[in-house]
Design an enzyme around this catalytic site. Structure first.
Site, short mmCIF file in Angstrom:
data_model
loop_
_atom_site.label_atom_id
_atom_site.label_comp_id
_atom_site.label_asym_id
_atom_site.label_seq_id
_atom_site.Cartn_x
_atom_site.Cartn_y
_atom_site.Cartn_z
CE1 TYR A 64 -66.22 37.77 25.26
CE2 TYR A 64 -64.04 38.29 25.03
CZ TYR A 64 -65.17 38.20 24.69
OH TYR A 64 -65.47 38.13 23.22
CB THR A 88 -76.38 30.93 18.67
OG1 THR A 88 -74.97 31.21 18.67
CG2 THR A 88 -76.74 29.40 18.45
N GLY A 119 -74.71 41.96 14.51
CA GLY A 119 -73.00 41.89 14.34
C GLY A 119 -72.61 40.74 13.63
CB ILE A 120 -69.91 38.28 14.20
CG1 ILE A 120 -68.72 39.29 14.25
CG2 ILE A 120 -69.54 36.82 13.76
CD1 ILE A 120 -67.61 38.77 15.05
N GLY A 121 -73.05 37.41 13.82
CA GLY A 121 -74.24 36.50 13.80
C GLY A 121 -74.92 36.87 12.71
CB ALA A 157 -78.85 35.04 13.88
CB SER A 158 -80.85 39.57 16.48
OG SER A 158 -80.00 39.91 17.61
CB SER A 182 -62.50 36.57 21.40
OG SER A 182 -61.57 37.83 21.62
#
Length: 272
Positions: free
Chosen positions: A156, A13, A18-20, A15-16, A143
């Protein structure tokens, strides 16, 4: 979990970018087919096409807003019906800077849904197949903020704290099953995250920053080695977490408040 080239399927998820996106890159390199989930269908399609071309894997695009219950249900159904599922990466998330009383209630509720309810629902959908196959893993991208509380980021930190603790409990339940659970807890990472939440990185020393590629590499290496459930990439971050655990809780809040005031001062001088 030993990630091998047996062409299992990884669902990621967020996935478009950064980390994903980097998880998609590195898992595709290892021979996994992919199901990529994000709100941005156009960008997701570009990522999928690139991965298919470069790594000769299948990359299914599954656009979804995971703050919406019906769309979470749709993704959970896709997961539950996938016999080849080998890896679930719950990465989607966002931040919202500002004191809770001054923020948008709808945005805060969406954060709780995305960071807490969505990973739980998708994990519940994935576990029966993973346990049946006696292999695989669930990675929950938490995080370093999960170890602290912070004025200006109250929700957060709280939601990420839940995600880390949830993963630790899940991992204990999965012992001996062949299935792993990992809470990935990166610190400052070079992605679009800070820009999207409207926050500044002022005051963060350069040595504390990592690339998304390094974060994901550390996560997968830890799974390969059956390392700790809580994976904190980077020596600087691990030392920071150790220090946090030794501090009185009250001191953590004071330091966080001081840092936020310092960042605000820098932003004021720079006219941000």
């Amino acid at each position: 979990m030993s990630v091998s080239s047996d062409h299992g399927i990884a669902l990621i998820t967020g996935a478009s970018a950064g980390i994903g996106r980097e998880f998609g890159e590195q898992v595709a390199q290892r021979g996994y087919d992919l199901i990529l989930v994000s709100r941005d269908a156009a960008r997701l399609g570009e990522v999928a096409a690139s991965l298919e071309t470069r790594y000769d894997v299948g990359a299914e695009v599954l656009p979804a807003d995971l703050t919406v219950d019906a769309e979470v249900t749709r993704v959970a159904q896709r997961i539950a019906g996938e016999a080849r599922l080998a890896l679930l990466v719950n990465n989607a998330g966002f931040g919202a800077a500002g004191r809770l009383a001054a923020t948008d209630p709808a945005q805060q509720e969406a954060m709780v849904r995305l960071h807490v309810l969505t990973p739980v629902r998708l994990t519940l959908a994935a576990l029966p197949m993973l346990l049946r196959n006696r292999r695989g893993a669930v990675i929950n991208v938490s995080s370093i903020a999960s170890f602290v509380y912070s004025p200006g980021n109250a929700n957060y930190s709280a939601t990420k704290s839940y995600l880390t603790t949830f993963t630790e409990g899940l991992a204990a339940e999965l012992e001996g099953s062949g299935v792993q659970a990992q809470a990935l807890c990166p610190g400052f990472t070079h992605t679009e995250f800070h820009d999207r939440m409207g926050a500044s990185s002022a005051g963060a020393p350069a040595f504390m920053w990592m690339s998304a590629a390094s974060v994901v590499r550390a996560s997968l290496r830890s799974l390969d080695r059956r390392g700790p459930v809580v994976c904190v990439p980077g020596l600087g971050n691990r030392l920071l977490v150790l220090l946090i655990r030794l501090m009185p809780r009250r001191a953590i809040g004071r330091i966080a408040a001081w840092r936020r005031a310092r960042v605000a001062s820098v932003e004021g001088r720079e006219g941000r």
